[in-house]
Design an enzyme around this catalytic site. Structure first.
Site, mmCIF file in Angstrom:
data_model
loop_
_atom_site.group_PDB
_atom_site.id
_atom_site.type_symbol
_atom_site.label_atom_id
_atom_site.label_comp_id
_atom_site.label_asym_id
_atom_site.label_seq_id
_atom_site.Cartn_x
_atom_site.Cartn_y
_atom_site.Cartn_z
ATOM 1 N N LYS A 174 0.843 -1.215 0.021
ATOM 2 C CA LYS A 174 -0.059 0.060 -0.078
ATOM 3 C C LYS A 174 0.830 1.382 0.226
ATOM 4 O O LYS A 174 1.391 1.581 1.074
ATOM 5 C CB LYS A 174 -0.949 -0.002 1.309
ATOM 6 C CG LYS A 174 -1.987 1.060 1.102
ATOM 7 C CD LYS A 174 -2.338 1.876 2.451
ATOM 8 C CE LYS A 174 -1.367 3.175 2.788
ATOM 9 N NZ LYS A 174 -1.469 4.084 1.644
ATOM 10 N N GLU A 249 10.149 2.151 10.293
ATOM 11 C CA GLU A 249 11.177 3.195 10.330
ATOM 12 C C GLU A 249 10.553 4.484 10.293
ATOM 13 O O GLU A 249 9.420 4.635 9.514
ATOM 14 C CB GLU A 249 11.877 3.042 8.849
ATOM 15 C CG GLU A 249 12.816 2.125 9.141
ATOM 16 C CD GLU A 249 13.905 1.998 10.048
ATOM 17 O OE1 GLU A 249 14.239 3.369 10.473
ATOM 18 O OE2 GLU A 249 14.459 1.264 10.345
ATOM 19 N N CYS A 283 13.566 11.537 5.887
ATOM 20 C CA CYS A 283 13.811 10.943 7.540
ATOM 21 C C CYS A 283 15.246 11.329 7.929
ATOM 22 O O CYS A 283 15.355 11.341 9.133
ATOM 23 C CB CYS A 283 13.368 9.754 7.628
ATOM 24 S SG CYS A 283 14.054 8.627 6.783
ATOM 25 N N GLU A 384 9.934 16.598 14.443
ATOM 26 C CA GLU A 384 10.262 16.600 13.198
ATOM 27 C C GLU A 384 9.530 17.572 12.197
ATOM 28 O O GLU A 384 8.440 17.522 12.453
ATOM 29 C CB GLU A 384 10.140 15.083 12.609
ATOM 30 C CG GLU A 384 10.810 15.071 11.101
ATOM 31 C CD GLU A 384 10.531 13.522 10.535
ATOM 32 O OE1 GLU A 384 9.652 12.996 10.794
ATOM 33 O OE2 GLU A 384 11.645 12.899 10.115
HETATM 34 P P1 ADP Z 1 3.353 10.865 6.344
HETATM 35 O O1 ADP Z 1 3.406 11.950 7.507
HETATM 36 O O2 ADP Z 1 4.675 10.872 5.821
HETATM 37 O O3 ADP Z 1 2.331 10.919 5.416
HETATM 38 P P2 ADP Z 1 2.257 8.571 7.626
HETATM 39 O O4 ADP Z 1 2.731 7.792 8.703
HETATM 40 O O5 ADP Z 1 0.899 9.460 7.795
HETATM 41 O O6 ADP Z 1 3.454 9.695 7.349
HETATM 42 O O7 ADP Z 1 1.949 7.771 6.179
HETATM 43 C C1 ADP Z 1 3.017 6.775 6.168
HETATM 44 C C2 ADP Z 1 2.245 5.551 5.426
HETATM 45 O O8 ADP Z 1 1.223 5.024 6.482
HETATM 46 C C3 ADP Z 1 1.077 5.737 4.214
HETATM 47 O O9 ADP Z 1 1.254 4.878 3.213
HETATM 48 C C4 ADP Z 1 -0.080 6.079 4.912
HETATM 49 O O10 ADP Z 1 -1.204 6.040 4.088
HETATM 50 C C5 ADP Z 1 0.090 4.940 5.964
HETATM 51 N N1 ADP Z 1 -0.925 5.006 7.209
HETATM 52 C C6 ADP Z 1 -1.739 6.218 7.800
HETATM 53 N N2 ADP Z 1 -2.485 5.757 8.781
HETATM 54 C C7 ADP Z 1 -2.217 4.461 9.057
HETATM 55 C C8 ADP Z 1 -2.765 3.592 9.804
HETATM 56 N N3 ADP Z 1 -3.655 3.822 10.810
HETATM 57 N N4 ADP Z 1 -2.575 2.292 9.448
HETATM 58 C C9 ADP Z 1 -1.581 1.746 8.815
HETATM 59 N N5 ADP Z 1 -1.006 2.688 7.870
HETATM 60 C C10 ADP Z 1 -1.565 3.970 7.876
#
Ligand code: ADP
Length: 482
Positions: A174, A249, A283, A384
């Site tokens: 995903k 990570e 990062c 960050e």
């Molecule tokens: P960023 O701030 O870099 O967008 P996120 O942690 O929000 O970081 O997103 C990183 C990945 O995690 C994306 O692919 C996002 O869709 C996914 N993501 C966001 N929320 C969830 C969740 N509750 N469970 C699993 N994956 C998630």
């Protein structure tokens, strides 16, 4: 406009959600790069079932045979490098040379792990029984869920998918919505390479729906995640609750220490490159610059001179050195932190504003920004930002520099600039970071070396190089009695 479907069991399949996401160009917000669908949680479940079915045959192939698929994917990605790099620049804003470099890195990672199919996978351990042979063997973990961010839309998916595949796992992937078109292009390469159906699957959608379903689906045996600290915690806790293997990570608040004996020009160049390239959206980006007081005026003067020369604009333009923030949300986060810094009493010495002239109002552009008089208790010294913002801090000596450098929750990457071997050794030992770099920018990573952080930056696991094997396989200890 091109719509990119999900990729499930070797076919491009539309979602039944009826809802689409438009991926726009952050340098030119009226340009839609492509469209993907918000999928339904049950569509993720379907993909996971196919990945599970595909497991047995894939696992039974030899490593060499699996490697051939990766070599082929690498060749296809290489032949489409220009096209995919351009899409990456249009979709998430990094400059075209950086996007090309990243795509070439993706090719190299695929080839590295292709070769891994022929390398050793265990140890022989002396048994206390004279008639026995004892050894370790690696078994795949099964179906791996891959959740990725938007900042390295080719390299991060590949550095997770390639090792997953070579060690005999199948994948449900995903990508971040903001980089979903680029991700679809990467999956096209795997598809063209003719991987057996179900070995790699991709489902687009919201993190809270599709990402969360990867965490919750019991057919998924392991989850590898790169993203924010907040989401990483949700992923890790969910995986732990149902006994899935996980690897996280997350963020960084990476320091550069510049000592009085440093090559100042080198330190200035590396601070700019490490802190501001990719608009600070790495990062491993430098965000704190800790400088010994005797060289502080010289360093700062040289830094400011060079930062003023930075050209900000559309990453496709050959003169552009720094592109936009990836989205309006990210731009607002950066602008909010700039306000926070001012309110906390830090001194803004360069930048601080959204750029609106010369057509830049059509994108999410912000000036490279530098604060001084930053203290460790300030939020801009602790959290960050993921933007082109540097916090300068003046110290009396290396000891104080290290105390400040370590006074954060994160521990991903850190650099020191010094010509003194004793200071180098002290830094290597005392810096609490997974990546410690001497006379080099904080943001460099090599694909054949372990990558990961300490403290809140990671789940203490490592990716890339040989270290990837630890996550993507389980050890079986074999005892054979003659
Ligand atoms: P960023 O701030 O870099 O967008 P996120 O942690 O929000 O970081 O997103 C990183 C990945 O995690 C994306 O692919 C996002 O869709 C996914 N993501 C966001 N929320 C969830 C969740 N509750 N469970 C699993 N994956 C998630």
């Amino acid at each position: 406009m091109i719509q990119y479907a999900n990729y499930i069991n070797g076919e491009w399949q539309s979602s039944n959600s009826g809802k689409t996401y438009q991926s726009i160009n952050p340098a030119s917000i009226n340009e839609v790069v492509g469209e993907v669908e918000y999928s339904l949680a049950e569509e993720l479940d379907t993909a996971a079932s196919y990945a599970k079915q595909a497991r047995t045959d894939w696992e039974k192939l030899t490593g060499a045979a699996r490697g051939q698929y990766l070599y082929k994917t690498a060749d296809i990605l290489e032949s489409r490098l220009e096209e995919i790099a351009e899409i990456m620049t249009k979709e998430m804003g990094k400059t075209l040379p950086e996007a090309k470099g990243e795509t070439a890195r993706g090719v190299a990672i695929l080839r590295y792990y292709a070769g891994e199919g022929l390398r050793e996978e265990g140890d022989v351990i002396p048994s206390t029984d004279a008639d026995a042979l004892m050894l370790t063997k690696r078994a795949p973990i099964g179906v791996v869920g891959v959740i990725t961010p938007w900042n390295f839309p080719v390299a991060i998916p590949i550095w997770k998918i390639a090792p997953a595949l070579i060690y005999g796992n199948t994948v449900v992937f995903k990508p971040a919505l903001e980089a979903s078109v680029t991700a679809a292009k990467v999956i096209e390469c795997f598809n063209e390479a003719g991987l057996p159906n179900g070995v790699v699957n991709m489902v687009n959608g919201e993190g809270e729906v599709i990402g969360q379903q990867i965490v919750d689906n019991p057919q998924i045996n392991g989850i590898t995640f790169t993203g924010s600290d907040k989401t990483g915690k949700i992923v890790g806790q969910g995986a732990l609750n149902r006994g899935a293997k996980y690897q996280l990570e997350m963020g960084g608040k990476n320091p550069v220490i510049v000592t009085k004996d440093a090559d100042i020009d080198l330190a200035v160049d590396a601070t700019i490159s490490g802190g501001l390239r990719s608009t600070g959206q790495k990062c491993t980006a430098t965000s704190r610059v800790i400088i010994e007081e005797s060289i502080y005026p010289t360093f700062t003067e040289k830094l400011l001179k060079k930062v003023k020369e930075i050209t900000v604009g559309n990453g496709l333009h050959p003169d552009t050195w720094m592109g936009p923030s990836v989205s309006e949300k990210q731009l607002n986060t950066v602008l909010d932190y700039i306000e926070i810094g001012k309110n906390e009493g830090a001194t803004l010495i360069h930048g601080g504003n959204r750029l609106m002239d010369n057509g830049l109002d059509q994108g999410f552009f912000v000036e490279p920004t530098i604060f001084e008089n930053v203290t460790t208790d300030m939020r801009i010294a602790q959290e960050e930002i993921f933007g082109p913002v540097l916090a300068l801090m003046k110290v009396k000596d290396l000891e104080e520099a290290l105390t400040i450098a370590n006074d954060v929750d994160f521990g991903l990457s850190a650099s020191i600039f010094t010509t003194n071997i004793q200071k180098m050794l002290t830094f290597i030992d005392d810096m609490e970071a997974g990546m410690v770099r001497i006379n080099a920018e904080s943001a460099g990573v090599e694909l054949q070396a372990p990558f990961g952080g300490m403290k809140k930056s990671s789940s203490h696991s490592r990716e890339q190089g040989q270290a990837a094997k630890e996550f993507y396989t389980n050890i079986k200890t074999v005892f054979i009695k003659g």
